[in-house]
Structure formats: C-alpha cells, structure tokens
Design a protein around this motif. Structure first.
Motif, PDB file in Angstrom:
ATOM      1  N   TYR A 180      -2.075  -3.356   9.296  1.00 54.27           N
ATOM      2  CA  TYR A 180      -1.378  -3.610   8.035  1.00 54.27           C
ATOM      3  C   TYR A 180       0.131  -3.645   8.255  1.00 54.27           C
ATOM      4  CZ  TYR A 180       0.333  -3.065   3.298  1.00 54.27           C
ATOM      5  OH  TYR A 180       0.994  -3.252   2.123  1.00 54.27           O
ATOM      6  N   ASP A 181       0.643  -2.708   9.067  1.00 57.27           N
ATOM      7  CA  ASP A 181       2.083  -2.684   9.348  1.00 57.27           C
ATOM      8  C   ASP A 181       2.537  -3.974  10.023  1.00 57.27           C
ATOM      9  OD1 ASP A 181       2.312   0.882  10.126  1.00 57.27           O
ATOM     10  OD2 ASP A 181       2.314  -0.199   8.236  1.00 57.27           O
TER      11      ASP A 181
ATOM     12  N   TYR B 229       0.815  -1.212   0.000  1.00 63.95           N
ATOM     13  CA  TYR B 229       0.000   0.000   0.000  1.00 63.95           C
ATOM     14  C   TYR B 229       0.854   1.269   0.000  1.00 63.95           C
ATOM     15  CZ  TYR B 229      -4.248  -2.713   0.913  1.00 63.95           C
ATOM     16  OH  TYR B 229      -5.314  -3.567   0.814  1.00 63.95           O
ATOM     17  N   TYR B 230       1.974   1.248   0.686  1.00 60.24           N
ATOM     18  CA  TYR B 230       2.847   2.425   0.697  1.00 60.24           C
ATOM     19  C   TYR B 230       3.435   2.659  -0.699  1.00 60.24           C
ATOM     20  CZ  TYR B 230       2.597   2.213   5.793  1.00 60.24           C
ATOM     21  OH  TYR B 230       2.152   2.213   7.087  1.00 60.24           O
TER      22      TYR B 230
ATOM     23  N   GLU C  65      -0.108  12.052   8.231  1.00 60.66           N
ATOM     24  CA  GLU C  65      -1.435  12.142   7.616  1.00 60.66           C
ATOM     25  C   GLU C  65      -1.464  13.156   6.469  1.00 60.66           C
ATOM     26  OE1 GLU C  65      -4.459  13.046  10.401  1.00 60.66           O
ATOM     27  OE2 GLU C  65      -6.041  13.269   8.897  1.00 60.66           O
TER      28      GLU C  65
ATOM     29  N   ARG D 241       6.947   4.461   4.874  1.00 65.71           N
ATOM     30  CA  ARG D 241       6.147   3.909   5.966  1.00 65.71           C
ATOM     31  C   ARG D 241       5.984   4.868   7.146  1.00 65.71           C
ATOM     32  NH1 ARG D 241       4.632  -1.358   6.159  1.00 65.71           N
ATOM     33  NH2 ARG D 241       5.181  -2.565   4.318  1.00 65.71           N
TER      34      ARG D 241
ATOM     35  N   ARG E 280      -6.349   0.464  11.333  1.00 68.04           N
ATOM     36  CA  ARG E 280      -6.120  -0.426  10.196  1.00 68.04           C
ATOM     37  C   ARG E 280      -4.677  -0.331   9.707  1.00 68.04           C
ATOM     38  NH1 ARG E 280     -11.782   1.552   7.736  1.00 68.04           N
ATOM     39  NH2 ARG E 280     -13.142   0.134   8.869  1.00 68.04           N
ATOM     40  N   ARG E 281      -4.123   0.866   9.795  1.00 66.64           N
ATOM     41  CA  ARG E 281      -2.725   1.021   9.387  1.00 66.64           C
ATOM     42  C   ARG E 281      -1.803   0.213  10.300  1.00 66.64           C
ATOM     43  NH1 ARG E 281       0.318   6.797   8.152  1.00 66.64           N
ATOM     44  NH2 ARG E 281       2.390   5.944   7.694  1.00 66.64           N
TER      45      ARG E 281
ATOM     46  N   LEU F 293      -4.457   3.011   5.081  1.00 64.62           N
ATOM     47  CA  LEU F 293      -3.387   3.806   5.688  1.00 64.62           C
ATOM     48  C   LEU F 293      -3.882   5.085   6.347  1.00 64.62           C
ATOM     49  CD1 LEU F 293      -0.530   3.396   3.051  1.00 64.62           C
ATOM     50  CD2 LEU F 293      -1.096   1.980   5.020  1.00 64.62           C
ATOM     51  N   SER F 294      -5.075   5.556   5.989  1.00 70.32           N
ATOM     52  CA  SER F 294      -5.601   6.773   6.612  1.00 70.32           C
ATOM     53  C   SER F 294      -6.293   6.495   7.938  1.00 70.32           C
ATOM     54  CB  SER F 294      -6.590   7.472   5.657  1.00 70.32           C
ATOM     55  OG  SER F 294      -7.713   6.637   5.397  1.00 70.32           O
TER      56      SER F 294
END
Length: 378
Positions: free
Chosen positions: A69-70, A9-10, A21, A17, A65-66, A60-61
């Motif tokens: 994901y990380d 996603y990044y 924002e 990473r 959830r970010r 990612l926003s």
C-alpha cells in the motif's frame, strides 16, 4: 468502491505513516468501538465507517500488505476488473469478523477464539511491460524478468530444518493463536505475540529461509502477448505470483501493457489513423500514392477534387479485436499542402488559373461563405 473514491488508510485510522503496531491497534480499537453497528443500530453512515475502518486495518496491520500500500496506494489491491482480490491477493469482504475479534475478543459477542490460518495464499504481483505499437497490433512473445517469493527448496515450505514438521504447540496460547485478558466488564482477545496467531512454534527453523518457508528469487518468464492488446491491457498469469505461506496456493502475476506512441500510426479503438499529405494539383486532378500500413506499403487512389481533411478508408487494415470480433480499418486523413514559395512561372500559371476558376460550382464552400456574409452584413 473504486480506488479513486477511497480515503487514505492512514487518514481513515487517524495515524501517521510511521506509526507502530501498538499505536495502529489502539487507534483502530477506539474508532471501531465508536462506530460499531451494535452501538449505532440503524445508522448506515456508522456502518459504512466501521467497514472502512476494518478495511484500512486489514491492510496496515499486515506488514506485506502495508508495504504494498505504501508503494502503490489503493491500486495495489485493485483487480483486473476493478474488483477486490487484486495485486494484494485478498478480498476485503472476507475476514471482517476475524479482524475485529482479533482486537476485541468477546466484546460485542464477536470473539470465537479462532487462530490464524497456518496457510495463506501467496500475493499477486504486477509487472509493467512496455512494447512497440506494431507488437501490440500483431502480438508477440516477451521474456519478463522479476523477483518473487518462492517456496524454500530446503524445507519445502515447512519452515523447519530439513523439511521436518518441527512444530510444537505454542505454550502461551495453547494452540489457539489468541490470548485473552479481562478488562472490566468485557474480555479482550488478541493475537498471541509468541506464535503470531498461528498456534504453533517452529522449534528448529530452516536456516536457508530463517523459518519463513519462502525465499526471494529472480525469475524469467516467457509471456505471450496476444494481437490487439491496448495501452493498459492486463494479462493474468495464474499461479505465477508469490508462493503461498505455509504451503498455501501461489498467487497470480498481472502483466500490465504499456504501448509506445508511434511516429505515424494513431490507434482509435481497433482502427488505425494516419495523415497523408498531397499537393494541390494532386488533390485537384486525382492521383495514386503509397501509404504505410501495419502490413507494409499499399497504393491508395486519391479521387479528383479531394478536399483537405477528407477521410479515406482501407478495409481490414486496422488492428485485430482482442476478443475476436473481427478487425478494424485504416483511415487516411488527406492533408492538402499549400506551397510556401513559388517560382515566377508557377505564380504566372496559378494567377492564370485563378482568373479562369471563378465558377461557384467549383467552390461550393466559398460561395456559401460569401452568401452568409451578405445575409449578415447586407
């Protein structure tokens, strides 16, 4: 799209990473304008790229959830059947227009001035559970211990002190959750920074949960493992995930099974395979041996003339099918062992046996091998 085919996603948004924002939103805005379908009519590649950007930004926003994901990568949002709505607790196919309008407002005609929902379903959780081979075959009940966000008992999830409503309309966005700014020929609608898109502000937050409505708590849960589970099986426990936000429904808990290797048993579908060593005399004249099964020892007849590698079958001694389609068998692979050292008497007897055992009918494989050599080399 399977997670193995997804890009990072990044990488999709062209950010590192550790980006904040503001940089994340700036990168998304620039690329979304470039690949928006209205600017690329009929261009399927641009349409897919735009969807990919939207999916990456949705994850990612959102801080929670970010973080998922990380930690887990794309697997964090992979459901038990490989579809959306997995451990991340949301479906990428939903909210497509909402995320875009949050950034661009009326640009391209997407802005509707809607506010973020004040309730949100709780996130799904994953628990990795290791069990023994026999436990997977027979089924067992295990107690799992984990941490999850639960509804704050002090405010009952209202986020206000004492459980009172304690909410007032946000003065910055007047309850819409969006603020609009005019930039040139188009209007941009962004999430209100004061109420974070909720349209309401808690004037007296609950001191126990700091106005979050949820607190992290250690939990213990008894989980029934059905007979026949295999390595990688996932058990879904509805409503045992994290508490919803603002009174939203609770997420689910997925227990992922990891089965330890057994020193003797090997699983193949619902069959169980073992190797049973026997001596040359036992293979030649036949015998009866004891073999282990999932239900204890049983006696197995070895017929005379059994060759090394022969597979013998015990019907119904395998693993119960997880979906109720009967039960597998136990397969015994016979291994004929050759002695590494002999006494003088044993050698004498074997040499005498070798002289007497010259008939091809007793060694069809050897005869076939010799015949092929003669055909090849004359």
């Amino acid at each position: 799209m399977p997670s193995a085919q997804k890009r990072d996603y990044y990488e999709v948004l062209g950010v590192n990473r550790g980006c904040g924002e503001v940089d994340l939103k700036k990168a998304y805005r620039s690329l979304a304008i470039q690949f928006h379908p209205d600017r690329n009519p009929g261009n399927k590649d641009a349409e897919e790229r735009f969807k990919e950007l939207n999916e990456a930004y949705q994850v990612l926003s959102d801080p929670e959830r970010r973080a998922q994901y990380d930690r887990f990568g794309h697997a964090a949002f992979q459901g038990p059947q490989g579809g959306p709505g997995g451990f991340g607790g949301f479906d990428f196919s939903q909210g497509f227009e909402e995320v875009f309008s949050d950034i661009f407002g009326d640009f391209f005609g997407t802005g509707r001035g809607r506010s973020r929902s004040r309730t949100r379903r709780g996130d799904d959780l994953r628990y990795d559970l290791e069990i023994e081979f026999e436990e997977a075959a027979r089924g067992i009940e295990k107690v799992v211990k984990f941490q999850r966000l639960t509804q704050c008992e002090s405010c009952n999830g209202t986020r206000a002190r004492g459980g009172s409503s304690g909410a007032r309309q946000c003065p910055n966005c007047r309850g819409s959750g969006q603020v609009r700014t005019q930039q040139g020929f188009f209007s941009i609608s962004t999430t209100c920074g004061q109420c974070r898109g909720e349209g309401m502000i808690i004037s007296d937050p609950c001191p126990k949960c700091q106005g979050q409505g949820r607190i992290r708590k250690a939990e213990s849960l008894a989980v029934k493992i059905p007979p026949g589970v295999d390595n990688g099986s996932r058990l879904k426990l509805r409503g045992e995930g994290e508490a919803g936000y603002g009174g939203g429904p609770q997420g689910d808990l997925y227990v992922v099974i990891h089965v330890k290797e057994h020193e003797m048993f090997v699983r193949q579908d619902n069959d169980v395979i073992i190797e049973a060593p026997i001596s040359f005399p036992q293979a030649a004249v036949g015998t009866e041996i004891e073999v282990p099964t999932l239900e204890g020892k049983v006696k197995l007849k070895i017929p005379p003339g059994t060759q090394s590698g022969k597979i013998l079958r015990l019907k119904g001694k395998g693993i119960v099918d997880l979906h109720g389609y009967g039960r597998g068998d136990q397969l015994i692979k016979v291994i004929v062992e050759t002695p590494r050292s002999l006494t003088a008497r044993q050698r004498e007897l074997l040499e005498e046996f070798a002289k007497l055992d010259g008939k091809a009918v007793n060694h069809p494989l050897s005869k076939g091998f010799v015949d092929k050599l003669k055909e090849m080399f004359g």
